[in-house]
Design a protein around this motif. Structure first.
Motif: not given
Length: 861
Positions: A604-608, A460-465, A611-617
């Motif tokens: 190709t199985a893909r999971c996006l 499963i391919n993971l990606e941020r969205l 539900g989050a702010d990926w730019t925060a640390a």
């Protein structure tokens, strides 16, 4: 003896306690027993009305001897009471055994089970339908009356399992309807072999991927354990009513295929154990069969012999929900049951007639499914229950796809009664391999064994969205350009509805399906059936799977129990074990060779993940997710996923199932730091908050929890002292074994402009739009339709002030005619009345219901 009104303290000497004290005196005075030796036996009589006496109860009666015998004729009373007990000993032929019994140290388990047995015997013997006070015809002997009552009661015989020693392939093919070409999975085969190889049945923990057939493995192991232990039944515990309903037909199918040592022993008693079981049509069919199985008795017209009133016989292959075994106290005595975990957790709750629940479960094999799905509060109860099940030597099978190693150890220690610093149990936290079997024999140490995975695997391919609806819509349009079925899982119903509205406007509402828990019960059942019909296994949904693009927007209801399969997954960030469960709905089944029946770009199985702010640390999950899952679990999940999302893991962005399931879960729930350096301060703070929260949960859970099994010989004095009263599957009952307040439940009807009421109009099978009388009791069929339209209001209505206001407003709409005892489906229930547009206002909120979207709630303008 003085009259009742002359004894104002009579309540201090209820007959259970009086019997206990008199029996103890008799054992001490006539048979030379010590007080401690007697107390462990006589407490069984004292507790036969559901609650063993406390030390204070015994002291109160001791200073009022006149409640047991009048002082002016105490010796006469004592002689008569002794005569009665002497006669009982003679009838039971035990008069010569008291000297031996005095040396026995009766275990607390035995005391509990004997108390439960006495309660059941008391209820049967005091039933006037079975033992009429004035039987018709000639005077029958005691033996004749007992025989006639037993025939009239007609309790189903317990299961007598037999292991015929078939090879695993033959075993599984004969018990389960395997798809064409299906083969027994390695975890299934090895589970059967391990169960057969254990010297005594004990605990078996099965950890294996989603869709690997763990349920079938558990039922197979239950059959072997029952054959070797003498267990007379099985109970399957699941997280929710929905998962229980989904499991029920699978259990019935299995029951119709398993052998019995005596095939003609009559019907098997079956239970669906949750508060809405009466609305399950498959279960109510068994209830009707059970009414034929339980009969009253009467003398026949000639008075020559006693016989049951109804001579009809139930087929030996039939499954029934036996009439006498219905009701909240006796139901769990049925041989086979499926239901919520609450019914099992009640075994650890101080409550009336607790001994009956122990009696019911001590004779079964217990299967605990989705063991990862419970929080610290519920796990505290589960561990206490496991300690008692282990003491009873009840075989237990635990199932999970995503079990943290620390939790594996806790389950094993609870069942074995082991000390927390045992090295053998500590090794459970470092056991590697997946799938994994962990077995413990009674009195033994745990053994772990890694099992070869099946050939089923997925990458499963993971990606941020980003958490932006427009970007979500754009990405779905891109991915589904050739068609395909996508699943979008949100962590809150509010986000489900917001997303579904946007996607419906963009792609067409006929291409968007909504699924969450805020539907009427009937609508929810229809939704589940529709999802299975369209997105289930290929052999079950042939010709019904959408050929054009289709999007299902769901809450956590998509995580468990539904065997559904999608081409693309979009999920809110959630704890890693739950995210992996969601991934289990992605490419779950093979559709053509190398998935060639899926749209080309979706092979190709893909999971996006959104539900989050990926730019925060560190990453900042949305507010609703933080409210439900807490920050610690979300940050740990994001941290172990970060190498995949950033493409820096050894395999880039690819999560391999099942290989990566256990490593991801163990890292996320383990003690070692994870994630980027600049996340650590926030993660430590979240960890401290989580530890405090868990300590508070454990402390809160112990308020009404029974103690661990005591030493043999220690009487059950005050065993359920300061308990909760009756434990039942109601909102207040479930709140004792689940942390937090459950939402308010209502029954939904529609009110027309002229004030008349009707069932909601869209119900199928002629149930919709039926007029409901308000000046009289609705006939039972109508009552049942209304009860099947139950709806749990959302979290806003769990806030105390709002809850009180909502109840007050709903009670103001009370229909007096529906409160009579003849209206057993509706009496005492809260009715929510929708207008012609399916809208209403409640406690300052506007409510709108539709069969497509369920309940929508907004602040009143």
């Amino acid at each position: 003896m003085p009259g009742y009104k002359q004894l104002p303290d009579r309540r201090i000497a209820p007959h259970g306690l009086a019997g206990q004290v008199l029996l103890q005196e008799w054992l001490i005075d006539r048979h030379g027993w010590t007080r401690s030796a007697a107390l462990q036996f006589v407490i069984i009589a004292g507790g036969h009305h559901g609650v063993p006496p406390t030390s204070a109860d015994i002291r109160e009666l001791a200073i009022r001897p006149e409640l047991l015998r009048t002082s002016d004729s105490a010796s006469v009373w004592r002689d008569v009471q002794g005569e009665l007990l002497d006669r009982c000993a003679k009838v039971c032929e035990v008069g010569d055994r008291f000297a031996d019994w005095q040396a026995v140290k009766l275990s607390q388990q035995a005391q509990v089970l004997l108390t439960g047995l006495v309660i059941v015997a008391d209820w049967i013997a005091s039933n006037p339908d079975l033992f009429p006070y004035f039987p018709e015809g000639r005077k029958a002997s005691d033996a004749e009356r007992v025989a006639a009552a037993w025939r009239g009661l007609n309790l189903p015989n317990p299961w007598q399992a037999v292991d015929q020693g078939e090879e695993p392939a033959e075993f599984f093919s004969s018990r389960f309807r395997l798809p064409p070409g299906a083969r027994v999975r390695p975890i299934q085969e090895r589970a059967v072999q391990v169960a057969r190889g254990m010297a005594q049945p004990g605990l078996l923990v099965i950890e294996a991927p989603m869709g690997e057939g763990k349920t079938e493995a558990a039922l197979a192991v239950a059959e072997i354990f029952a054959a070797r232990s003498g267990a007379g039944g099985c109970y399957v515990a699941l997280p929710t009513m929905a998962t229980g309903n989904a499991m029920f037909p699978r259990l019935l199918d299995w029951l119709r295929r398993i052998p019995d040592a005596e095939p003609d022993r009559g019907p098997r008693s079956v239970l669906l154990a949750h508060s809405k079981a009466a609305l399950n049509e498959e279960y109510t069919g068994l209830v009707h069969a059970g009414r034929r199985a339980a009969r009253g008795i009467e003398a026949d017209g000639h008075g020559d012999q006693w016989r049951p009133r109804d001579d009809r016989r139930v087929s030996s292959a039939e499954l029934v929900a036996h009439q006498w075994l219905r009701g909240k106290k006796k139901a769990m005595l049925a041989s086979f049951g499926v239901g919520t975990i609450d019914q099992l957790l009640f075994m650890g709750l101080k409550s009336r007639h607790l001994a009956l629940r122990h009696l019911a479960l001590a004779g079964k094999v217990v299967i605990i499914d989705e063991a990862h799905a419970y929080d610290t509060y519920m796990n505290s109860y589960l561990d206490r229950v496991l300690s008692w099940l282990g003491a009873y030597r009840v075989p237990v099978v635990v199932l999970s796809a995503t079990l943290p190693a620390g939790r594996r150890r806790e389950l094993a220690e609870a069942y074995a009664g082991a000390a927390g610093d045992s090295a053998a149990f500590a090794d459970l936290e470092t056991a590697d391999g997946y799938p994994l079997l962990t077995s413990i024999e009674p009195g033994g140490l745990p053994i772990t064994e890694a099992v070869a995975p099946s050939s089923r695997s997925a990458e499963i391919n993971l990606e941020r969205l980003s958490d932006d609806l427009v970007e979500l819509g754009n990405r779905l349009a891109e991915e589904l350009v050739e068609g395909g079925c996508a699943l979008v899982v949100r962590n809150t119903v509010g986000r489900v509805l917001e997303t579904a509205t946007y996607l419906g406007e963009r792609f067409g509402f006929d291409r968007v399906t909504v699924a969450h828990a805020r539907f009427l019960d009937l609508d929810r059942a229809g939704k589940d059936a529709d999802l299975l019909a369209r997105f289930g296994p290929p052999e079950k949904c042939a010709g019904r799977r959408p050929t054009d693009l289709h999007i299902v927007v769901a809450s956590q209801v998509a995580e468990q129990s539904l065997d559904v399969d999608f081409d693309l997954l979009v999920s809110d960030l959630c704890p890693i074990d739950l995210l992996l469960q969601r991934m289990g709905r992605l490419h779950r089944h093979m559709r053509g060779e190398d998935q060639c029946d899926r749209p080309y770009r979706l092979r190709t199985a893909r999971c996006l993940i959104t539900g989050a702010d990926w730019t925060a640390a560190p990453v900042e999950p949305v507010k609703g997710s933080r409210r439900i899952y807490r920050m610690h679990a979300l940050l740990r999940s994001a941290a172990v996923l970060e190498p995949y999302l950033a493409g820096t893991a050894e395999t880039g962005r690819v999560v391999r199932l099942p290989q990566d399931i256990s490593p991801l879960v163990q890292r996320a729930y383990g003690p070692d730091p994870v994630g980027p350096e600049d996340w650590q301060e926030a993660m430590i703070r979240a960890s401290d908050e989580q530890e405090l929260h868990q300590r508070e949960q454990v402390k809160k859970a112990r308020d009404f929890q029974i103690k661990d099994v005591g030493k043999p010989g220690r009487a059950l004095i005050g065993w359920v002292d300061a308990g909760v009263g009756d434990a039942d599957d109601t909102r207040s009952g479930r709140a004792q074994v689940r942390d937090g307040v459950e939402g308010l439940e209502v029954f939904v009807v529609q009110r027309h402009p002229d004030g008349t009421l009707a069932t909601v109009p869209w119900l199928s099978k002629g149930r919709g739009g039926r007029e409901l009388p308000t000046e009289a009791v609705p006939e039972p069929g109508l009552q049942r339709i209304v009860a099947a339209c139950g709806l749990r209001l959302p979290y806003q209505f769990s806030i105390p002030a709002t809850l009180d206001r909502a109840i007050e407003e709903l009670e103001a709409e009370c229909i007096p005619a529906w409160q009579s005892k003849e209206c057993h489906w509706l009496a005492g229930e809260l009715i929510l009345m929708l207008d012609e547009d399916c809208r209403t206002r409640l406690a300052g909120f506007d409510l709108h219901y539709s069969p497509a979207n369920g309940l929508e709630v907004s602040n009143a303008g």
